[in-house]
Design an enzyme around this catalytic site. Structure first.
Site, PDB file in Angstrom:
ATOM      1  N   CYS A   1       0.875  -1.085  -0.172  1.00 43.97           N
ATOM      2  CA  CYS A   1      -0.173  -0.138   0.123  1.00 43.97           C
ATOM      3  C   CYS A   1       0.814   1.177   0.000  1.00 43.97           C
ATOM      4  O   CYS A   1       0.633   2.149  -0.760  1.00 43.97           O
ATOM      5  CB  CYS A   1      -0.918   0.209   1.409  1.00 43.97           C
ATOM      6  SG  CYS A   1      -2.240  -0.899   1.325  1.00 43.97           S
TER       7      CYS A   1
ATOM      8  N   GLU B   1       4.454   0.627   1.547  1.00 40.97           N
ATOM      9  CA  GLU B   1       5.676   0.246   1.969  1.00 40.97           C
ATOM     10  C   GLU B   1       6.819   0.287   1.106  1.00 40.97           C
ATOM     11  O   GLU B   1       6.543   0.396  -0.025  1.00 40.97           O
ATOM     12  CB  GLU B   1       5.589  -1.188   2.599  1.00 40.97           C
ATOM     13  CG  GLU B   1       4.460  -1.433   3.827  1.00 40.97           C
ATOM     14  CD  GLU B   1       3.128  -1.128   3.560  1.00 40.97           C
ATOM     15  OE1 GLU B   1       2.784  -1.234   2.245  1.00 40.97           O
ATOM     16  OE2 GLU B   1       2.029  -0.695   4.305  1.00 40.97           O
TER      17      GLU B   1
HETATM   18  C1  8X3 Z   1      -0.575  -2.860   3.021  1.00 44.13           C
HETATM   19  C2  8X3 Z   1      -0.684  -2.893   4.350  1.00 44.13           C
HETATM   20  O1  8X3 Z   1      -0.393  -4.924   6.282  1.00 44.13           O
HETATM   21  O2  8X3 Z   1       0.001  -5.613   4.063  1.00 44.13           O
HETATM   22  O3  8X3 Z   1       0.732  -2.620   2.230  1.00 44.13           O
HETATM   23  O4  8X3 Z   1       1.673  -3.851   5.146  1.00 44.13           O
HETATM   24  S1  8X3 Z   1       0.201  -4.520   4.918  1.00 44.13           S
END
Ligand code: 8X3
Length: 808
Positions: free
Chosen positions: A446, A448
Site C-alpha cells: 500500500c 511500504e
Molecule cells: C498494505 C498493508 O499490512 O500488507 O501494504 O503491510 S500491509
C-alpha cells in the site's frame, strides 16, 4: 471512469473482456502438488523441503498460455483465479470452502470435485501443522483475549488483530534485475561453487549449509523446468494453429521461454518474460502479503528497452502492448483470502503488486526516464486497476514528471499513489541501510518500501484498534459490543476524573496496555514464522542470504535491516475524541464527562445537542493547532513505547498508519465515540481526518499531517493519506497546476504517502443505486484501487462519507 480509446489495444481488451467481472475460481493444483511433496520430506531442512515441493509443482502443475497473449505463464486455470496455501491456514477450509461463492466480500467459486481434493488430499496432511494453529496455541491467554473471539482462533476480536495467519510475510520485491542480467544458470552456478567449497567434516557445513545450497540449486532447476514446459506448450500450440500471425507469435514465445529465465535477457521482450516468470513463480512459492511487487520497472527494464528502440527492434507502441499484456494477466491472479479476518481487511479483491516509477538513482540523481512516462501513459489510456502504480517524488522531480503524474491522477482511477523520497530515504538510511541502497528503494505494498538486497522478511503485522482504548476508558476496561468481558484495564469510573491530566493518563494507560500486548503478540509471530515458512527462490536472489547461506525467512540475517511494523487504527477518531473532551469538558466546562458517556452509550439518541457540540470541537485535519497537538502527543507516546520494544527485540518497531479496509470491521465493534461518530460505523482511515471533519481544504489536511508528526523520532514509517477532490476543482490547466503545487508542498513537508479520489458524491451514490451502469467505476481504497461495485455497502459508505474537497 472515462470513455477509453481501444484502437491499437484490441488484443488486451479481448483478453480483459473475456474475464474482467467474472467470479474468480479457486485452482487447487499448487496446494495439491506442494502437499504431495511435503508428505515425502519430513525431517529434512525446511528450505530443502520447500525447494523440492516447488520442483514437484513446477513439474506437474498444468501450464497455460492465455489465448492471444504475448507472455507465457500463469499459475492457475483460464479466467480469474486464486490459489491455496494450506501451510498457512488450511485449518479454516472446513468452515470456509463450501460457502466461498456466497460470501459478501471477495467471493470465489470452487467445484465440488476440487473441494473433495482439498478435503481428502490436502487438508488432512496439514491438520495440526498449520501456522495458524500453532500461533493460536502459542499465544499466552491474555494476548489471545485481545486477539481472538473463539477457541480455535477463527474469529478476530478486532482489538489487537494479528494478520500473520493469512500471509507468510509482508510484501516483498525480488531482485528482478539480477535474473534479467544473469539468468538462473549463472545464479545456480554460484550455489554449486559454494557447495563444492564446503568442508563436509565441519558439522555446520554438513548439516546447515549443504542442504541449504542443495535447495538453492533445486529451486533454480524448478523455475527453469517450469519455463521450459511453457516453451514446449507454445510449440505444441503453434503446430496446431491455423492463423499464421498467431503461429508466429507462439513460435516467438517458445524461443523466448527457451532462453529466459535460464540465460540473461537479450531484448526487452525477453526481460518482460523473465520478470513475469519470476513474479508468477514467487506466487507459487508463498503468499507474501497481497502479492509481491514489481519493483522499479522503469529502471531495470530501461537498458534493454533503450537498446531495442535504438536498434529498431521494437517501437514504443509495441513496448506498451507488451506491458499491457502483463497487466491483463496480472489482473487474473486474484489474491484469495480464506481467513475471514483477511477477507475483512482486504476488501474488493485487494492487491498491491506495485510498479514503482521515478525517484532517484542510487547516486541520488533524478531517475525519471522515457519508460516512467510510458507507464503513466499506459495508465491513462488503459485505466485497469492492475498493476498498482506508485510514483516516487523527490525535491528535484522534473516538472514534466509532476505534470504527467497530475494528469494521470486527474483521470480519477486513483493512480498513481505518491511516495516521498524526502521521508523514505532518510528513514531507511538512518536505520542502517547504505545510502545508495536507501536511494534505490522500491514500493512494495500500500505504502511500504523495500530494498531487495538489504531488507529482510517482515511478519504479517499487528493491527491495533486504538478506538477500543477510548471505549475501555469510558466503560472501565469493557466494550459495549463484548458486554461484561474485561478486555482492557479497569481504570475506574471515568466520570470521576477531575482534570485533563488525570483523564489523559488513564487513556494512555489503556493505549499502552494494548500496544504492549501487540508487541508481545508480534514477538511470538516473529519466532514462529521461520519454523513454518521458507522462500528458496527469494533467498537465492538475495545477496545476504547467499553470503550467509540462510533462508530469507530466518529470524536474523547478518547485515540485514529488520523492520517490524504495527498499524495505528482510528487515529482521527481517537484524536478528535480526546480533543473534544479536553476542550469541552476540562477547559470550557460546557459538558461533563457524565453527559458525554451517557450520550455515547445512547448512540446520541436524545442527545443530539451534545453530539453537535462534540462534532464542532477542534478536529484533526484542519491545520488547527489545538487538535494537532493532541495528535502529535498520541503519536509521540506510541513511538516512545515502540522505541522501547525496538531495544528489547533488536528490530525496528515502527508505527504505521495503514488501514487497508480494517477501519470498517474495526469500527463495527466500537460503540459511539466522543467525536460524535455513531456506533458501529467506520473509524477514520490511515492518517486521514475523520469523515467530514476536515473542513479547511486539502492544504490544511497536509499541514495537520505535518504538525502531528514527530520528526525528531524515528520509530515511524508510512502514514497513508487519502484525499478526495471533486472533479470540478481540478478541471482544466488550472486544476493540473493545483495538483502539481499540492504535490510539491506535500514533498516539502516530508510526508510519506498521498493518494487521491477524484469523484463526486452523486456519482458514488448513483453507482450504489445502479451498479450495472457503473461496473467499471474505480475508486482508491488504501494503497490500491478497486471497482466500487465490488465493495460491501459499509465500505462504499465509508468512501462516500470521506470529505470531498470542492475547492483549494
Ligand atoms: C498494505 C498493508 O499490512 O500488507 O501494504 O503491510 S500491509
Amino acid at each position: 471512469n472515462k470513455s477509453v480509446n481501444r484502437q491499437g489495444r484490441e488484443r488486451v481488451y479481448s483478453i480483459l473482456e473475456s474475464n474482467q467481472f467474472t467470479l474468480p475460481n479457486v485452482d487447487v493444483e499448487r496446494a495439491k502438488y506442494f502437499t504431495e511433496s511435503m508428505r515425502e520430506t519430513e525431517g529434512e531442512l525446511l528450505t530443502l523441503r520447500w525447494a523440492k515441493a516447488l520442483k514437484n509443482v513446477a513439474e506437474k502443475i498444468t501450464v497455460w498460455i492465455t489465448p492471444n497473449q504475448l507472455l507465457a505463464g500463469r499459475v492457475g486455470m483460464l479466467g480469474r483465479y486464486g490459489i491455496l496455501y494450506p501451510e498457512i491456514d488450511g485449518d479454516f477450509y472446513r468452515e470456509v470452502l463450501a460457502d466461498l461463492a456466497n460470501r459478501d466480500k471477495s467471493p470465489f467459486q470452487i467445484s465440488q470435485e476440487d473441494i473433495k481434493v482439498v478435503m481428502e488430499e490436502i487438508a488432512p496432511y496439514w491438520e495440526g501443522k498449520t501456522y495458524h494453529e500453532h500461533l493460536n496455541k502459542a499465544l499466552p491467554e491474555d494476548i489471545r483475549g485481545v486477539t481472538y473471539h473463539d477457541e480455535r482462533g477463527l474469529k478476530s476480536k478486532f482489538v489487537v488483530s494479528e494478520t500473520s495467519s493469512y500471509r507468510s510475510a509482508l510484501q516483498w520485491v525480488p531482485d528482478y534485475e539480477k535474473v534479467i542480467n544473469r539468468g538462473f544458470i549463472d545464479i545456480q552456478n554460484e550455489a554449486k561453487e559454494k557447495l563444492a567449497n564446503l568442508d563436509l567434516n565441519n558439522s555446520v557445513d554438513l548439516w546447515d549449509k549443504k542442504p541449504f545450497l542443495e535447495a538453492m540449486i533445486i529451486v533454480c532447476d524448478a523455475i527453469m523446468i517450469w519455463a521450459k514446459r511453457h516453451a514446449d506448450l507454445a510449440r505444441e500450440l503453434a503446430a496446431k494453429e491455423s492463423d499464421p500471425k498467431r503461429k508466429a507469435e507462439l513460435l516467438q514465445i517458445a524461443e523466448t521461454c527457451d532462453h529466459v529465465p535460464a540465460h540473461p535477457a537479450r531484448t526487452f521482450r525477453e526481460a518482460m518474460q523473465c520478470q513475469w516468470f519470476v513474479q508468477m513463480f514467487s506466487r507459487i512459492e508463498q503468499k507474501a502479503s497481497a502479492i509481491i511487487s514489481n519493483g522499479r520497472m522503469d529502471q531495470y527494464l530501461y537498458p534493454l528497452y533503450k537498446k531495442d528502440l535504438d536498434e529498431g527492434r521494437i517501437t514504443r507502441e509495441e513496448a506498451k502492448d507488451l506491458l499491457e499484456c502483463m497487466w491483463v494477466d496480472m489482473a487474473q491472479f486474484i489474491d484469495l483470502y480464506i481467513n475471514p479476518t483477511g477477507v475483512e481487511f482486504q476488501e474488493g479483491y485487494a492487491h498491491w503488486e506495485a510498479v514503482t516509477i521515478g525517484g532517484q538513482t542510487p547516486e541520488g540523481e533524478d531517475a525519471t526516464n522515457d519508460l516512467s512516462y510510458l507507464f503513466l501513459e499506459s495508465k491513462r489510456e488503459f485505466p485497469l486497476n492492475y498493476p498498482d502504480l506508485a510514483a516516487r517524488i523527490h525535491s528535484r522531480s522534473p516538472e514534466r514528471f509532476l505534470r504527467e503524474v497530475a494528469l494521470t491522477i486527474k483521470d480519477g482511477s486513483g493512480f498513481p499513489k505518491l511516495i516521498n523520497d524526502e521521508e523514505v530515504v532518510f528513514l531507511n538510511a538512518i536505520k542502517g541501510c547504505p545510502v545508495n541502497e536507501a536511494l534505490d528503494y522500491a514500493v512494495s505494498g500500500c505504502t511500504e518500501t523495500r530494498m531487495p538486497n538489504r531488507d529482510t522478511y517482515t511478519s504479517g503485522c499487528v493491527y491495533v484498534n486504538f478506538a477500543t482504548a477510548l471505549e475501555m476508558l469510558l466503560y472501565n476496561g469493557r466494550m459495549l459490543h463484548y458486554g461484561d468481558e474485561v478486555i482492557g484495564l479497569e481504570t475506574g469510573d471515568v466520570t470521576k476524573f477531575n482534570t485533563w491530566e488525570e483523564f489523559y493518563e488513564a487513556y494512555k494507560a489503556q493505549h499502552l496496555n494494548l500496544l504492549r500486548k501487540a508487541f508481545q503478540q508480534q514477538h511470538v509471530v516473529d519466532k514462529l514464522r521461520p519454523q513454518h515458512f521458507s522462500a528458496p527462490m527469494s533467498s537465492v536472489l538475495h545477496n545476504l542470504c547467499m553470503e550467509n547461506l540462510m533462508d530469507l525467512h530466518a529470524e536474523k540475517i547478518p547485515g540485514g535491516v529488520d523492520y517490524s511494523y504495527f498499524e495505528f487504527l482510528g487515529y482521527g477518531t481517537v484524536v478528535d475524541s480526546l480533543s473534544a473532551i479536553k476542550k469541552l469538558v476540562f477547559e470550557d466546562k460546557k459538558l461533563t464527562l457524565k453527559e458525554v458517556v451517557e450520550a455515547c452509550k445512547a448512540d446520541f439518541k436524545g442527545h443530539e445537542a451534545v453530539r453537535e457540540m462534540l462534532r464542532n470541537a477542534p478536529c484533526y485535519g484542519n491545520n488547527d493547532a489545538y487538535a494537532d497537538s493532541v495528535a502529535k502527543d498520541v503519536d509521540r507516546v506510541t513511538q516512545v513505547e515502540a522505541a522501547k520494544s525496538s531495544r528489547e527485540r533488536g528490530v525496528h518497531v515502527d508505527v504505521r498508519y495503514v488501514p487497508i479496509t480494517s477501519h470498517v470491521p474495526f469500527g463495527k465493534v466500537v460503540s459511539a465515540t466522543p467525536n460524535g461518530r455513531h456506533a458501529w460505523t467506520a473509524l477514520s482511515d490511515g492518517s486521514s481526518a475523520s469523515h467530514g471533519a476536515d473542513k479547511n481544504g486539502p492544504t490544511a489536511v497536509l499541514l495537520s499531517n505535518y504538525h502531528s508528526k514527530n520528526y525528531g523520532m524515528t520509530n515511524r514509517a508510512s502514514r497513508l493519506l487519502n484525499i478526495k477532490l471533486s472533479p470540478k476543482c481540478v478541471a482544466g490547466e488550472d486544476g493540473t497546476q493545483k495538483i502539481v503545487n499540492l504535490i510539491r508542498t506535500w514533498c516539502d513537508l516530508k510526508l510519506w504517502h498521498l493518494q487521491f479520489n477524484i469523484v463526486n458524491k452523486e456519482t458514488l451514490v448513483k453507482a450504489q443505486q445502479e451498479p450495472d451502469n457503473y461496473r467499471s467505476l474505480l475508486v482508491r481504497i488504501a494503497g490500491y484501487s478497486a471497482y466500487f461495485c465490488d465493495l460491501s455497502r459499509d465500505l462504499q459508505n465509508d468512501i462516500i462519507d470521506r470529505t470531498e474537497h470542492a475547492q483549494f
